[in-house]
Design a protein around this motif. Structure first.
Motif, short mmCIF file in Angstrom:
data_model
loop_
_atom_site.label_atom_id
_atom_site.label_comp_id
_atom_site.label_asym_id
_atom_site.label_seq_id
_atom_site.Cartn_x
_atom_site.Cartn_y
_atom_site.Cartn_z
N MET A 1 1.13 -1.51 0.32
CA MET A 1 -0.32 -0.09 -0.03
C MET A 1 1.45 1.19 0.02
N LEU A 2 0.68 2.70 -1.24
CA LEU A 2 1.10 3.92 -1.08
C LEU A 2 1.05 3.94 0.66
N PRO A 3 1.64 5.02 0.67
CA PRO A 3 3.45 5.34 0.55
C PRO A 3 4.44 4.20 0.81
N TRP A 4 4.14 3.31 1.28
CA TRP A 4 4.97 1.86 2.05
C TRP A 4 5.90 1.33 0.94
N SER A 5 4.70 0.30 -0.06
CA SER A 5 4.92 -0.53 -0.74
C SER A 5 3.75 -0.26 -1.72
N THR A 6 3.92 -1.39 -2.59
CA THR A 6 3.11 -1.42 -3.18
C THR A 6 2.93 -3.19 -4.31
N GLU A 7 2.19 -3.38 -5.20
CA GLU A 7 1.76 -4.90 -5.63
C GLU A 7 2.15 -4.15 -7.40
N PHE A 8 2.81 -5.46 -7.24
CA PHE A 8 3.47 -5.45 -8.90
C PHE A 8 2.33 -6.26 -9.43
N ALA A 9 2.57 -5.18 -10.69
CA ALA A 9 1.39 -6.91 -12.21
C ALA A 9 2.32 -7.16 -12.60
N GLY A 10 3.49 -7.43 -13.18
CA GLY A 10 4.63 -7.69 -13.15
C GLY A 10 5.04 -9.28 -12.17
N VAL A 11 5.89 -9.32 -12.10
CA VAL A 11 7.50 -9.89 -11.35
C VAL A 11 8.93 -9.78 -11.57
N LEU A 12 9.49 -9.50 -9.90
CA LEU A 12 10.64 -9.08 -9.78
C LEU A 12 11.48 -9.49 -9.97
N GLU A 13 12.08 -10.83 -10.13
CA GLU A 13 12.41 -11.51 -10.18
C GLU A 13 14.49 -11.24 -9.69
N GLU A 14 15.19 -11.71 -8.49
CA GLU A 14 16.14 -11.12 -8.36
C GLU A 14 17.24 -12.66 -8.59
N HIS A 15 18.22 -12.30 -8.84
CA HIS A 15 19.34 -13.71 -9.11
C HIS A 15 20.83 -13.54 -8.66
N ASP A 16 21.45 -14.24 -8.57
CA ASP A 16 23.27 -13.75 -8.39
C ASP A 16 23.75 -14.34 -9.58
N LEU A 17 24.82 -13.78 -10.36
CA LEU A 17 24.83 -13.29 -11.53
C LEU A 17 26.75 -13.76 -11.25
N THR A 18 27.56 -14.72 -11.02
CA THR A 18 28.75 -14.96 -11.31
C THR A 18 29.72 -14.39 -12.00
N SER A 19 30.87 -13.63 -11.49
CA SER A 19 31.17 -12.81 -13.55
C SER A 19 33.03 -13.90 -13.35
N GLU A 79 8.55 0.33 -9.59
CA GLU A 79 7.46 0.71 -9.10
C GLU A 79 6.71 1.68 -10.65
N LEU A 80 7.61 2.41 -10.99
CA LEU A 80 6.97 3.68 -11.81
C LEU A 80 7.27 3.01 -13.06
N ALA A 81 7.71 1.80 -13.36
CA ALA A 81 7.60 1.07 -14.62
C ALA A 81 6.58 0.00 -14.74
N ASP A 82 6.43 -0.78 -13.89
CA ASP A 82 5.59 -1.41 -13.57
C ASP A 82 3.55 -1.32 -13.46
N ALA A 83 3.81 0.42 -13.25
CA ALA A 83 2.86 0.22 -13.45
C ALA A 83 2.37 1.36 -14.90
N MET A 84 3.54 1.30 -15.25
CA MET A 84 3.25 1.79 -16.87
C MET A 84 2.97 0.60 -17.87
N PHE A 85 3.33 -0.45 -17.23
CA PHE A 85 3.32 -2.05 -18.48
C PHE A 85 1.93 -1.92 -17.86
N ALA A 86 1.09 -2.38 -16.46
CA ALA A 86 0.24 -2.56 -16.19
C ALA A 86 -0.99 -1.55 -16.76
N ARG A 87 -0.61 -0.65 -17.36
CA ARG A 87 -1.89 0.69 -17.45
C ARG A 87 -1.58 0.60 -19.23
#
Length: 345
Positions: A1-19, A79-87
């Protein structure tokens, strides 16, 4: 819930990349890096569909966790990018958030014996890693790069150096026109170094690393200019050369090495001009009151790419009312424009 958090319409996946290319880097920084991959709404619905990709670079001192920073009355870019896609304001695309932080605050997304091979990391490790794991349109015409400040700088120079990988880019107040953006600061930084550390970079770094970082007013400018020097003017053995002497006078040999990295200078060179003419889309913007005069850099870069023969219809240019701060609302505008252009609009 804004302003503390928001729910994504898409998915944000987090990884580690070993370089491989960052292993054993000169600063001893981690070679395992976080990487975030945003998948737009509907990504999981059609297993046969492939998507364009936009890579996002951060400014100096930026690291990946800072994309979660929340300030009053504003939302972070993911979050702004996700909202743009959701719209439905842009064709769906994959957005990759790249970490190229160093213990000096940044890498400028270049290969340097002073910081490490961050250009190679981005181009030769991050891009293939994403293409192997996600349903991308794995070609340069559907691959773009964007960023602000030093990230905008990286977004300018990377397609010039690797046009076979990137066919579009956006730069928000990217570092450019070094004579206006960097050189006027030389006397101020030299005086700080002289007054507080007797002109010794070694003493500054030892002091900086012995206490809470950024607890002195001089820490920011001193670290920034040393970090830039480590990226632009380090010797093959890793020795970092400042572009000014103890009194702030320009050292021509080191400064010429900086200028070789200036997007305005690079764009005037034939092979880089060829790369720029091949771009499908180039977005350039900056606040008209940018504290670092990067609005002048944006205008200079726009002029030189026009002189290089980049077609006007492929370029979006704007000086908006603003400074270097609080411009994250600009990022989704460029993201949507890039995706539309890659889609053929």
């Amino acid at each position: 819930m804004l302003p503390w958090s928001t729910e994504f319409a898409g998915v944000l996946e987090e990884h580690d990349l070993t370089s491989t290319v960052l292993r054993g880097n000169p600063l001893g920084d981690p070679h395992v890096r976080p990487i975030w991959v945003y998948l737009p709404p509907g990504y999981g619905d059609d297993p046969g569909r492939r998507y364009p990709v936009v890579y996002v670079l951060q400014g100096y001192t930026g690291h990946l966790g800072m994309w979660r920073n929340r300030t009053p009355f504003r939302q972070p870019f993911p979050e702004l990018a996700d909202a743009m896609f959701a719209r439905g304001e842009a064709p769906p695309g994959i957005v990759v958030y790249v970490d190229a932080w160093t213990s000096l605050g940044g890498s400028q997304f270049v290969d340097s014996p002073g910081t490490g091979n961050y250009h190679s990391y981005l181009c030769d490790e991050v891009v293939p890693w994403v293409d192997e794991r996600y349903r991308t349109l794995a070609d340069r015409d559907h691959r773009a790069i964007t960023g602000k400040s030093s990230g905008g700088y990286g977004a300018m120079i990377t397609p010039m150096r690797r046009p076979e990988l990137f066919g579009a880019f956006a730069t928000h107040a990217g570092d450019a026109l070094f004579d206006a953006a960097y050189r006027p600061e030389f006397p101020m930084v030299a005086r700080l170094l002289l007054d507080e550390y007797g002109g010794s970079v070694t003493d500054f770094l030892a002091d900086f690393r012995s206490r809470i970082p950024m607890s002195r007013e001089s820490d920011g400018p001193l670290l920034e200019f040393y970090g830039y020097s480590a990226a632009y003017s380090a010797d093959p053995d890793g020795t970092v050369r400042l572009p000014f002497d103890e009194f702030g006078a320009t050292v021509p040999a080191a400064w010429e090495r900086w200028l070789a990295h200036d997007p305005v200078v690079m764009a005037g060179q034939p092979h880089h001009a060829d790369a720029l003419r091949s771009m499908r889309a180039i977005w350039i913007d900056a606040g008209n009151r940018d504290q670092y005069y990067l609005d002048l850099g944006a205008q200079a870069f726009r002029r030189v790419i026009a002189a290089a023969g980049v077609a006007d219809e492929r370029v979006y240019f704007e000086l908006f009312d603003g400074t270097h701060r609080a411009i994250e609302y600009r990022y989704p505008l460029a993201l949507a424009w890039l995706l539309r252009r890659m889609a053929g609009d």
